[in-house]
Design an enzyme around this catalytic site. Sequence first.
Site, PDB file in Angstrom:
ATOM      1  N   ASP A  44       0.850  -0.880   0.081  1.00  0.00           N
ATOM      2  CA  ASP A  44       0.275   0.031   0.014  1.00  0.00           C
ATOM      3  C   ASP A  44       0.481   1.233   0.225  1.00  0.00           C
ATOM      4  OD1 ASP A  44      -2.837   1.498   0.500  1.00  0.00           O
ATOM      5  OD2 ASP A  44      -1.494   2.528   1.835  1.00  0.00           O
ATOM      6  N   TYR A  49       2.880   9.860   0.062  1.00  0.00           N
ATOM      7  CA  TYR A  49       3.770   9.381   0.424  1.00  0.00           C
ATOM      8  C   TYR A  49       5.548  10.114  -0.394  1.00  0.00           C
ATOM      9  CZ  TYR A  49      -0.373   6.683   2.696  1.00  0.00           C
ATOM     10  OH  TYR A  49      -0.991   6.208   2.865  1.00  0.00           O
ATOM     11  N   LYS A  74      -2.946   6.167  -4.379  1.00  0.00           N
ATOM     12  CA  LYS A  74      -4.150   7.310  -4.200  1.00  0.00           C
ATOM     13  C   LYS A  74      -3.933   7.991  -4.656  1.00  0.00           C
ATOM     14  CE  LYS A  74      -3.560   4.920   0.507  1.00  0.00           C
ATOM     15  NZ  LYS A  74      -2.212   4.558   0.544  1.00  0.00           N
ATOM     16  N   HIS A 107      -7.949   9.500  -1.614  1.00  0.00           N
ATOM     17  CA  HIS A 107      -6.761   9.595  -0.898  1.00  0.00           C
ATOM     18  C   HIS A 107      -7.982   9.973   0.597  1.00  0.00           C
ATOM     19  CE1 HIS A 107      -2.691   8.836   1.086  1.00  0.00           C
ATOM     20  NE2 HIS A 107      -3.907   8.912   2.066  1.00  0.00           N
TER      21      HIS A 107
END
Length: 281
Positions: A44, A49, A74, A107
């Site tokens: 994931d 990120y 996402k 997200h």
Amino acid sequence: MKNYTLNNGVKIPVLGFGTWKAQDGEEAYQSVLAALKAGYRHIDTAAIYKNEESVGRAIKDSGIPREELFVTTKLWNSKHTYEEAMEAFDSSMERLGLDYLDLYLIHWPNPKPLREDGAWQKRNAEVWRAMEDLYQAGKIRAIGVSNFLPHHLEALLETARVTPAVNQIRLAPGVYQTEAVDFCRAHDILLEAWGPFGQGELFQNPAVQAMADKYGKTIAQIALAWSLQEGFLPLPKSVTPSRIASNLDCFDIELSPADLEILKNISGLEGGAPNPDGMDF
Ligand SMILES: NC(=O)c1ccc[n+]([C@@H]2O[C@H](COP(=O)([O-])OP(=O)(O)OC[C@H]3O[C@@H](n4cnc5c(N)ncnc54)[C@H](OP(=O)(O)O)[C@@H]3O)[C@@H](O)[C@H]2O)c1
């Protein structure tokens, strides 16, 4: 590892490896590589990120056939038009080095500027249309959402051609979003549990420690077993190789119904579930 079956028939490994805060570069690369070596098959990540490139490199270098892996990323809040979503998907795929994605998620339901403009419903419908087009073109195997509460899902379902396969929300012992859980179960939307260790807070919780001692397991393993027995899909994160491996040793635990209930209701966790309608982004 066992699978759940999503509402479109796609199989998804019942536990995934979390990568938030795994720093782009060596940290994210080595942790994903360690996870794949330890037996995780589901990773994931997210555009925000900023580690998709390292995640993709680890996937490639693992040598594991692509079809044995399940990869999620996402769409971030700054990309909430149809065109932006399409471009963001292409950029994520380029960074990941993949030619198809297993799961793509919106997200957050309501980025602050759209919330303030009263535009989040319209923009989610637009972004969802982009994701549906990518799904129908075969570039994504399943599409879903994250941090959606029932009223966000209800708004999306007004125009959706495809029902979300997944809602990824914060769920852990002591962090239970009853309304969202009930809504998703009623609509056959799989619940993924982010922050399955209470983002680390569970490790200081005496009630969970007592449960771990009772079953002769670690707090992490108990938290993951709880999540699995609830029918959630936990996404444990670690960048520590020994923890990455030992966290997986959770599949043989059978928590009693009474202990499941105790864990569900433990108190003392400060960071509860975020309210997406009140976030500062
Ligand atoms: N959709 C969203 O909005 C959203 C939001 C947050 C998270 N997520 C996803 O969910 C994943 C998990 O959530 P999270 O990373 O916030 O929190 P988490 O998995 O609940 O907790 C991670 C923390 O637990 C520590 N840890 C892991 N295993 C341990 C063990 N066996 N013993 C002691 N400490 C241990 C990790 O430390 P070390 O890493 O130092 O080992 C890290 O500090 C994320 O990585 C991300 O993929 C999604």
